[in-house]
Write a protein that holds these residues in place. Structure first.
Motif, PDB file in Angstrom:
ATOM      1  N   SER A 182       0.825  -1.212   0.000  1.00 24.82           N
ATOM      2  CA  SER A 182       0.000   0.000   0.000  1.00 24.82           C
ATOM      3  C   SER A 182       0.858   1.261   0.000  1.00 24.82           C
ATOM      4  N   ILE A 183       1.926   1.244   0.793  1.00 21.22           N
ATOM      5  CA  ILE A 183       2.817   2.410   0.871  1.00 21.22           C
ATOM      6  C   ILE A 183       3.529   2.642  -0.464  1.00 21.22           C
ATOM      7  N   ILE A 184       4.109   1.574  -1.016  1.00 17.77           N
ATOM      8  CA  ILE A 184       4.866   1.707  -2.267  1.00 17.77           C
ATOM      9  C   ILE A 184       3.958   2.108  -3.417  1.00 17.77           C
ATOM     10  N   SER A 185       2.786   1.467  -3.520  1.00 17.65           N
ATOM     11  CA  SER A 185       1.877   1.781  -4.624  1.00 17.65           C
ATOM     12  C   SER A 185       1.325   3.198  -4.508  1.00 17.65           C
ATOM     13  N   THR A 186       1.116   3.684  -3.285  1.00 17.59           N
ATOM     14  CA  THR A 186       0.649   5.058  -3.100  1.00 17.59           C
ATOM     15  C   THR A 186       1.690   6.061  -3.594  1.00 17.59           C
ATOM     16  N   VAL A 187       2.954   5.848  -3.180  1.00 14.14           N
ATOM     17  CA  VAL A 187       4.028   6.756  -3.600  1.00 14.14           C
ATOM     18  C   VAL A 187       4.189   6.715  -5.116  1.00 14.14           C
ATOM     19  N   GLN A 188       4.182   5.521  -5.689  1.00 19.08           N
ATOM     20  CA  GLN A 188       4.367   5.398  -7.130  1.00 19.08           C
ATOM     21  C   GLN A 188       3.189   5.966  -7.903  1.00 19.08           C
ATOM     22  N   MET A 189       1.988   5.808  -7.356  1.00 20.30           N
ATOM     23  CA  MET A 189       0.802   6.355  -8.019  1.00 20.30           C
ATOM     24  C   MET A 189       0.834   7.878  -8.027  1.00 20.30           C
ATOM     25  N   VAL A 190       1.249   8.487  -6.926  1.00 24.04           N
ATOM     26  CA  VAL A 190       1.334   9.947  -6.856  1.00 24.04           C
ATOM     27  C   VAL A 190       2.369  10.478  -7.838  1.00 24.04           C
ATOM     28  N   ILE A 191       3.486   9.761  -7.990  1.00 30.82           N
ATOM     29  CA  ILE A 191       4.554  10.214  -8.872  1.00 30.82           C
ATOM     30  C   ILE A 191       4.209  10.004 -10.343  1.00 30.82           C
ATOM     31  N   LEU A 192       3.666   8.840 -10.674  1.00 32.11           N
ATOM     32  CA  LEU A 192       3.504   8.457 -12.075  1.00 32.11           C
ATOM     33  C   LEU A 192       2.101   8.652 -12.630  1.00 32.11           C
ATOM     34  N   GLU A 193       1.086   8.605 -11.786  1.00 27.94           N
ATOM     35  CA  GLU A 193      -0.276   8.533 -12.328  1.00 27.94           C
ATOM     36  C   GLU A 193      -1.222   9.611 -11.805  1.00 27.94           C
ATOM     37  N   ARG A 194      -0.709  10.645 -11.167  1.00 29.09           N
ATOM     38  CA  ARG A 194      -1.623  11.630 -10.586  1.00 29.09           C
ATOM     39  C   ARG A 194      -2.465  12.314 -11.663  1.00 29.09           C
ATOM     40  N   ASN A 195      -1.889  12.553 -12.834  1.00 35.38           N
ATOM     41  CA  ASN A 195      -2.668  13.193 -13.899  1.00 35.38           C
ATOM     42  C   ASN A 195      -3.720  12.253 -14.466  1.00 35.38           C
TER      43      ASN A 195
END
Length: 313
Positions: A237-250
């Motif tokens: 959950s922690i890793i996917s949250t960080v990666q989602m914010v960096i790569l997929e926020r748009n």
């Protein structure tokens, strides 16, 4: 001359003895000792897992082709959050060495690395649906089996007989035939903006899944299923949250929500959650290699669904 004549019958007798020994072993073979309830239960559970994998594949393909959504990290995040809510909370409620604080003190960095491998495996395979087809993804991920056998031999000290290699070779030859058919069809079915990149992502995902599955088998058989799922849920959950914010926020902010999109995300999350919850049980009954061999039938399920849902030829 006499000695030569005496040697020949001995050679004939030895070959006859070997032939007779084989017949004796064949006659003594008892199907009931092999075709047990345990085997039937393991096979049935393996086919259930194959159905769940097929469900994740179909929902990912729909999101990519019908709604043009490129959010693999969001899809993985939903699964890890469900695991965290269920199994991580169970670890918090435990006492003694099974408590989450004790586990984090001893093995936090191992689970962090394992969760990173698992997250990236899920990310790359879902990302591949943006570039290649449902059948290509399902067929090429069989690469996990030879990698898994090597890792099981090296790490888990698993030893295989000749019949195991023959069985795996037959399975892979069958998958190879389907890959050949996919190539002859020119792979013009589905999302194919960059086939080479998509296939490369699938192969990378298969190698990462092999590492994750071997670690999962070791943890389940030596520690506990709840510990594995709880720690994967927490760090995932922690890793996917960080990666989602960096790569997929748009991409996430641009999603046009509808009941169809919500249903597809929910179906994907449910299938992944069920897959993660039940796969350790099947691995404990058999092994990571046998489970992945059972999962090869997901290719056949995906083929039928591709024909009826996506009009593949």
């Amino acid at each position: 001359m006499a000695s030569k004549q005496s040697e020949e019958p001995c050679g004939d007798m030895s070959s006859e003895d070997q032939h007779g020994g084989f017949l004796v072993r064949f006659r003594e073979f008892k199907p009931k000792e092999v075709l047990t309830w345990q085997l039937a239960k393991t096979l049935a559970m393996g086919q259930g897992l194959a159905g769940l994998i097929c469900g994740t594949a179909v929902t990912s393909q729909y999101l990519a082709t019908e709604f043009h959504l490129n959010t693999p990290m969001l899809q993985s995040f939903l699964n890890y959050m469900l695991l965290c809510i269920t199994y991580t909370i169970m670890l918090f409620c435990r006492r003694g060495d099974g408590n989450i604080l004790q586990i984090l003190k001893r093995r936090w960095w191992k689970y962090l690395l394992l969760a990173l491998v698992d997250v990236e495996a899920n990310y790359t395979v879902v990302k591949a649906y943006q570039y290649t087809t449902l059948t290509s993804v399902q067929l090429l991920d069989c690469f996990v089996i030879p990698v898994l056998m090597v890792l099981s031999w090296w790490i888990l000290k698993a030893r295989y007989r000749l019949i195991h290699y023959v069985a795996v070779s037959i399975c892979l030859l069958g998958v190879g035939a389907m890959v050949g058919a996919d190539l002859l069809a020119r792979r013009d079915q589905g999302s194919t903006s960059n086939i080479l990149l998509g296939d490369g992502l699938v192969l990378l995902s298969a190698a990462l899944y092999a590492v994750s599955n071997v670690s999962q088998e070791y943890t389940v058989k030596n520690l506990s299923r709840v510990e594995f799922l709880g720690m994967i849920g927490l760090f995932g959950s922690i890793i996917s949250t960080v990666q989602m914010v960096i790569l997929e926020r748009n991409e996430v902010s641009a999603i046009v929500w509808s009941w169809q999109v919500g249903l597809l995300f929910s179906a994907y999350a449910f299938c992944m959650y069920a897959l993660y919850s039940f796969m350790p049980i099947v691995m404990k009954l058999s092994s990571a290699t046998s489970v992945n061999l059972s999962l090869l039938t997901a290719d056949l399920f995906s083929l039928f669904l591709g024909i009826f849902l996506f009009q593949y030829s």
